[in-house]
Motif scaffolding. Structure first.
Motif, PDB file in Angstrom:
ATOM      1  N   VAL A  61      -2.818  13.730  -2.084  1.00 55.06           N
ATOM      2  CA  VAL A  61      -2.860  12.366  -2.622  1.00 55.06           C
ATOM      3  C   VAL A  61      -2.962  11.353  -1.481  1.00 55.06           C
ATOM      4  CG1 VAL A  61      -1.566  10.618  -3.918  1.00 55.06           C
ATOM      5  CG2 VAL A  61      -1.614  12.985  -4.728  1.00 55.06           C
ATOM      6  N   LEU A  62      -2.189  11.573  -0.415  1.00 52.22           N
ATOM      7  CA  LEU A  62      -2.233  10.653   0.728  1.00 52.22           C
ATOM      8  C   LEU A  62      -3.635  10.630   1.342  1.00 52.22           C
ATOM      9  CD1 LEU A  62       1.195  11.538   2.385  1.00 52.22           C
ATOM     10  CD2 LEU A  62       0.614   9.412   1.191  1.00 52.22           C
ATOM     11  N   GLU A 114      -6.529  11.457  -0.082  1.00 46.01           N
ATOM     12  CA  GLU A 114      -7.471  10.850  -1.035  1.00 46.01           C
ATOM     13  C   GLU A 114      -7.431   9.327  -0.973  1.00 46.01           C
ATOM     14  OE1 GLU A 114      -6.571  12.244  -4.960  1.00 46.01           O
ATOM     15  OE2 GLU A 114      -7.030  14.338  -4.454  1.00 46.01           O
ATOM     16  N   ASN A 115      -6.276   8.798  -0.610  1.00 43.20           N
ATOM     17  CA  ASN A 115      -6.097   7.347  -0.563  1.00 43.20           C
ATOM     18  C   ASN A 115      -6.258   6.777   0.846  1.00 43.20           C
ATOM     19  OD1 ASN A 115      -5.182   6.202  -3.358  1.00 43.20           O
ATOM     20  ND2 ASN A 115      -4.245   8.222  -3.163  1.00 43.20           N
ATOM     21  N   GLU A 137       0.828  -1.214   0.000  1.00 44.59           N
ATOM     22  CA  GLU A 137       0.000   0.000   0.000  1.00 44.59           C
ATOM     23  C   GLU A 137       0.861   1.263   0.000  1.00 44.59           C
ATOM     24  OE1 GLU A 137      -0.258  -2.387   2.465  1.00 44.59           O
ATOM     25  OE2 GLU A 137      -2.002  -3.463   1.656  1.00 44.59           O
ATOM     26  N   VAL A 174       1.046   4.073  -3.097  1.00 41.04           N
ATOM     27  CA  VAL A 174       0.724   5.492  -2.947  1.00 41.04           C
ATOM     28  C   VAL A 174       1.951   6.358  -3.249  1.00 41.04           C
ATOM     29  CG1 VAL A 174       1.166   5.894  -0.462  1.00 41.04           C
ATOM     30  CG2 VAL A 174      -0.717   7.079  -1.622  1.00 41.04           C
ATOM     31  N   GLU A 177       1.697   7.255  -6.799  1.00 40.85           N
ATOM     32  CA  GLU A 177       0.654   8.253  -7.043  1.00 40.85           C
ATOM     33  C   GLU A 177       1.125   9.638  -6.617  1.00 40.85           C
ATOM     34  OE1 GLU A 177      -3.432   7.361  -6.093  1.00 40.85           O
ATOM     35  OE2 GLU A 177      -2.985   5.209  -6.058  1.00 40.85           O
TER      36      GLU A 177
END
Length: 176
Positions: free
Chosen positions: A92-93, A95-96, A45, A49, A52
């Motif tokens: 981004v972090l 959002e994930n 995981e 990320v 991303e």
């Protein structure tokens, strides 16, 4: 006709200068500014990320890297945007679904020899943009921001636009 004579003269001077310079000394080694995005850990995981985050940061930095005329200017531009780089990564972090955040800094670090798109960067101390996700203890992704090697080809899709300042000068000269 006068413009063509001037253009021919300028081209002759440029070619002569390049020929004389090439004989006197080898070209200096380019100065590199590297970028590392370090994952929180080596879990699947965290590694996923990391990529991303890398994509988002590269997209954000493309115009910044393209506007720098030298490494020192690239460093100054990056330092001025460190909070924004962290915001991009944090977005981004979040959002994930990750609760940890990112820290960005520009600093000198020791790096091993690496090869990137046919360019070998020898082991040594380099200036680098370091983006640490969470603990920053996982494997990293890296590229070269200046000259912008990570902003070509696959890293950014086909959105790259190359500019030639010499061509712009010539085009402006003939448009007058």
């Amino acid at each position: 006709m006068k413009k063509y004579c001037i253009l021919f003269g300028l081209l002759f001077i440029i070619i002569l200068t390049v020929a004389v310079t090439a004989q006197k000394s080898p070209a200096p080694e380019p100065e590199y500014l590297r970028m590392h995005v370090r994952a929180n850990s080596n879990s699947a995981e965290d590694q996923a990320v990391k990529y991303e985050v890398k994509e988002a940061i590269v997209e954000f930095l493309m115009p910044v890297a393209a506007s720098a005329d030298d490494k020192e200017e690239a460093i100054a531009l990056l330092r001025a945007r460190l909070p924004e780089i962290e915001e991009v990564a944090d977005g981004v972090l979040a959002e994930n679904g990750f609760s940890y955040t990112a820290r960005a800094s520009v600093r000198e670090e020791e790096f091993p020899t690496r090869v990137y798109e046919g360019v070998t960067l020898e082991a040594g101390v380099y200036d680098a943009l370091i983006v640490e996700l969470g603990t920053g203890k996982g494997d990293n992704w890296w590229c070269v921001i200046y000259p912008p090697l990570c902003f070509s080809g696959e890293a950014t899709g086909n959105n790259v636009q190359y500019r030639s300042r010499i061509w712009e000068i010539i085009r402006n000269f003939f448009s007058d």
